[in-house]
Design a protein around this motif. Structure first.
Motif, PDB file in Angstrom:
ATOM      1  N   ALA A 261       0.675  -1.248  -0.039  1.00 33.81           N
ATOM      2  CA  ALA A 261       0.003   0.125   0.115  1.00 33.81           C
ATOM      3  C   ALA A 261       0.828   1.412   0.109  1.00 33.81           C
ATOM      4  CB  ALA A 261      -0.788   0.141   1.149  1.00 33.81           C
ATOM      5  N   TYR A 265       0.854   4.167  -2.731  1.00 33.40           N
ATOM      6  CA  TYR A 265       0.334   5.516  -2.438  1.00 33.40           C
ATOM      7  C   TYR A 265       1.190   6.291  -2.576  1.00 33.40           C
ATOM      8  CZ  TYR A 265      -2.237   8.839   0.560  1.00 33.40           C
ATOM      9  OH  TYR A 265      -3.141   9.821   1.037  1.00 33.40           O
ATOM     10  N   ARG A 285      -2.650   0.370 -10.470  1.00 29.49           N
ATOM     11  CA  ARG A 285      -2.971  -0.487  -9.125  1.00 29.49           C
ATOM     12  C   ARG A 285      -3.718  -1.791  -9.323  1.00 29.49           C
ATOM     13  NH1 ARG A 285      -7.169  -1.231  -5.600  1.00 29.49           N
ATOM     14  NH2 ARG A 285      -6.657  -0.691  -3.177  1.00 29.49           N
ATOM     15  N   HIS A 303      -8.389  -5.946   2.291  1.00 22.60           N
ATOM     16  CA  HIS A 303      -8.085  -4.988   3.267  1.00 22.60           C
ATOM     17  C   HIS A 303      -7.119  -3.824   2.708  1.00 22.60           C
ATOM     18  CE1 HIS A 303     -10.150  -6.825   6.436  1.00 22.60           C
ATOM     19  NE2 HIS A 303      -9.445  -7.899   6.152  1.00 22.60           N
ATOM     20  N   ASP A 305      -7.653  -1.092   0.920  1.00 15.22           N
ATOM     21  CA  ASP A 305      -8.124   0.141   1.039  1.00 15.22           C
ATOM     22  C   ASP A 305      -7.818   0.632   2.598  1.00 15.22           C
ATOM     23  OD1 ASP A 305      -9.203   0.636  -1.340  1.00 15.22           O
ATOM     24  OD2 ASP A 305     -11.276   0.059  -0.489  1.00 15.22           O
ATOM     25  N   TRP A 306      -7.798  -0.146   3.595  1.00 14.32           N
ATOM     26  CA  TRP A 306      -7.370   0.378   5.018  1.00 14.32           C
ATOM     27  C   TRP A 306      -5.962   0.579   5.063  1.00 14.32           C
ATOM     28  CZ3 TRP A 306      -3.713  -0.888   8.458  1.00 14.32           C
ATOM     29  CH2 TRP A 306      -4.050  -0.559   9.930  1.00 14.32           C
ATOM     30  N   GLU A 308      -3.865   1.416   2.481  1.00 14.38           N
ATOM     31  CA  GLU A 308      -3.689   2.522   1.927  1.00 14.38           C
ATOM     32  C   GLU A 308      -3.934   4.039   2.500  1.00 14.38           C
ATOM     33  OE1 GLU A 308      -4.015   2.011  -2.950  1.00 14.38           O
ATOM     34  OE2 GLU A 308      -5.662   1.387  -1.834  1.00 14.38           O
ATOM     35  N   THR A 351      -8.765  10.524  -0.390  1.00 10.42           N
ATOM     36  CA  THR A 351      -8.593   9.368  -0.052  1.00 10.42           C
ATOM     37  C   THR A 351      -9.987   8.770   0.885  1.00 10.42           C
ATOM     38  OG1 THR A 351      -6.180   8.948  -0.429  1.00 10.42           O
ATOM     39  CG2 THR A 351      -7.230   7.080   0.629  1.00 10.42           C
ATOM     40  N   LEU A 355     -13.758   6.830   0.061  1.00  8.55           N
ATOM     41  CA  LEU A 355     -14.277   5.758   0.969  1.00  8.55           C
ATOM     42  C   LEU A 355     -15.484   5.854   1.726  1.00  8.55           C
ATOM     43  CD1 LEU A 355     -10.952   4.398   2.456  1.00  8.55           C
ATOM     44  CD2 LEU A 355     -12.064   3.408   0.576  1.00  8.55           C
TER      45      LEU A 355
END
Length: 356
Positions: A261, A265, A285, A303, A305-306, A308, A351, A355
């Protein structure tokens, strides 16, 4: 923005020559040249050393890098040079390319702070400033397939690091590092405890921390060694192949997704975050996640997204600390004048919005 030169080159050369003499017992007529480069930014101070000597009638030479713990421009809450030395020493015989190390000196007497001495490896680095996505840089000069090869080299390095046997390498002690504790919960605790060091946080970083606390992923049964600052700018390349994996000052033990991540990022910061289109030919990505999953043999997308947000949260704090240091040392009038901090905050906000 470059850090002003902080030391006397002649005195530094004299003291380093004495230090090296004690660690090269067979050396005679030891001569050194020390360069104190400008413009290397914050974090540890870096010195470039060329050493030459005679040993049993044979001329020898060694090109070295000396990393000195910061005394004025300290971005992270504490120096981790001793841990970096242990990591580099442990990785010496693995398939992760790292510089050879000559020694770590905890005594601040010789250079004013603890320091680490390692070999200087030849190669080139995709720059952070100006962003490697901008035209005219070394990555932009490559053809599309070569750019992709550089990107995949970074992903391959992540896989090599993450599959290492932490216990077999004697690195279990990193779990209880005071400056990079193992595990996601302890990482969040660490950054929250040091919010004042970074600048007190902002509403955006507070929102990110709440999201991270509320959605904490499960911890792996066997945490991996993590590079920590996993980005192309810390990868020294020989052509398009990795020559050395640099800068382990954010190393910790945890899930490989944290490194993946951060890798994604930081690339996003150097493109979207600074208003520059990504270079054509660099994998995106989805391709990158798929390739990492192929290499690791497990799914990581659930997971990601978490992770990142975790990357963006830490990066925003670090960028804010850089802005604060620039103000404290009179290099800018206000932290709001520092593009790094401003861009990091904005990218984290975008970001989080995506979400919600």
């Amino acid at each position: 923005m470059p850090v002003p030169q902080q030391r006397d080159p002649d005195l530094t050369r004299e003291r380093l020559t004495a230090w090296l003499s004690a660690r090269l017992p067979g050396a005679t007529d030891l001569r050194t040249r020390v360069e104190v480069p400008e413009g290397l930014g914050f974090s540890n101070e870096t010195l470039l050393v060329d050493a030459a000597w005679e040993e049993n009638g044979t001329a020898r030479a060694r090109r070295l890098v000396v990393r000195v713990a910061p005394t004025r421009y300290q971005v992270l809450p504490g120096s981790r040079l001793a841990e970096e030395y242990r990591v580099l020493s442990a990785l010496r015989d693995t398939d992760v390319p790292v510089p050879g190390v000559l020694g770590f000196e905890p005594d601040p007497g010789p250079l004013g702070a603890a320091f680490l001495v390692m070999d200087r490896v030849s190669g080139w680095v995709p720059p952070d400033l100006p962003s490697y996505h901008r035209p005219g840089g070394p990555l932009a000069a490559l053809a599309g397939p070569e750019r992709a090869a550089v990107w995949w080299a970074g992903v391959e390095v992540l896989h090599r690091v993450h599959r290492l046997d932490v216990t077999g390498l004697g690195l279990d002690g990193l779990r209880d590092s005071p400056h990079g504790p193992g595990g996601l919960t302890r990482q969040l605790d660490h950054y929250e405890t040091h919010l004042d060091h970074f600048g007190g946080g902002t509403p955006v970083t507070a929102d990110a921390l709440r999201l991270l606390r509320d959605g904490l992923p499960p911890e792996p049964a066997a945490p991996s060694l993590l590079w920590g600052d996993a980005r192309l700018g810390n990868l020294l390349l020989d052509g398009v192949a990795p020559a050395a994996v640099l800068d382990w000052e954010m190393v910790f033990l945890g899930p490989g997704e944290a490194d993946l991540a951060w890798y994604l990022y930081f690339d996003r910061h150097l493109s979207e975050g600074v208003g520059v289109p990504r270079l054509p030919g660099l994998p995106g990505r989805a391709e990158t996640v798929h390739r990492y999953e192929e290499l690791s043999g497990r799914s990581v997308a659930h997971h990601l997204d978490w992770f990142e947000v975790f990357a963006g949260f830490r990066f925003a704090l670090i960028a804010a600390r850089v802005g604060r240091l620039l103000v404290e040392h009179g290099l800018v009038a206000d932290a709001a004048d520092v593009p790094l901090a401003r861009n990091a905050e904005r990218l984290l906000a975008r970001t989080l919005t995506a979400l919600s």
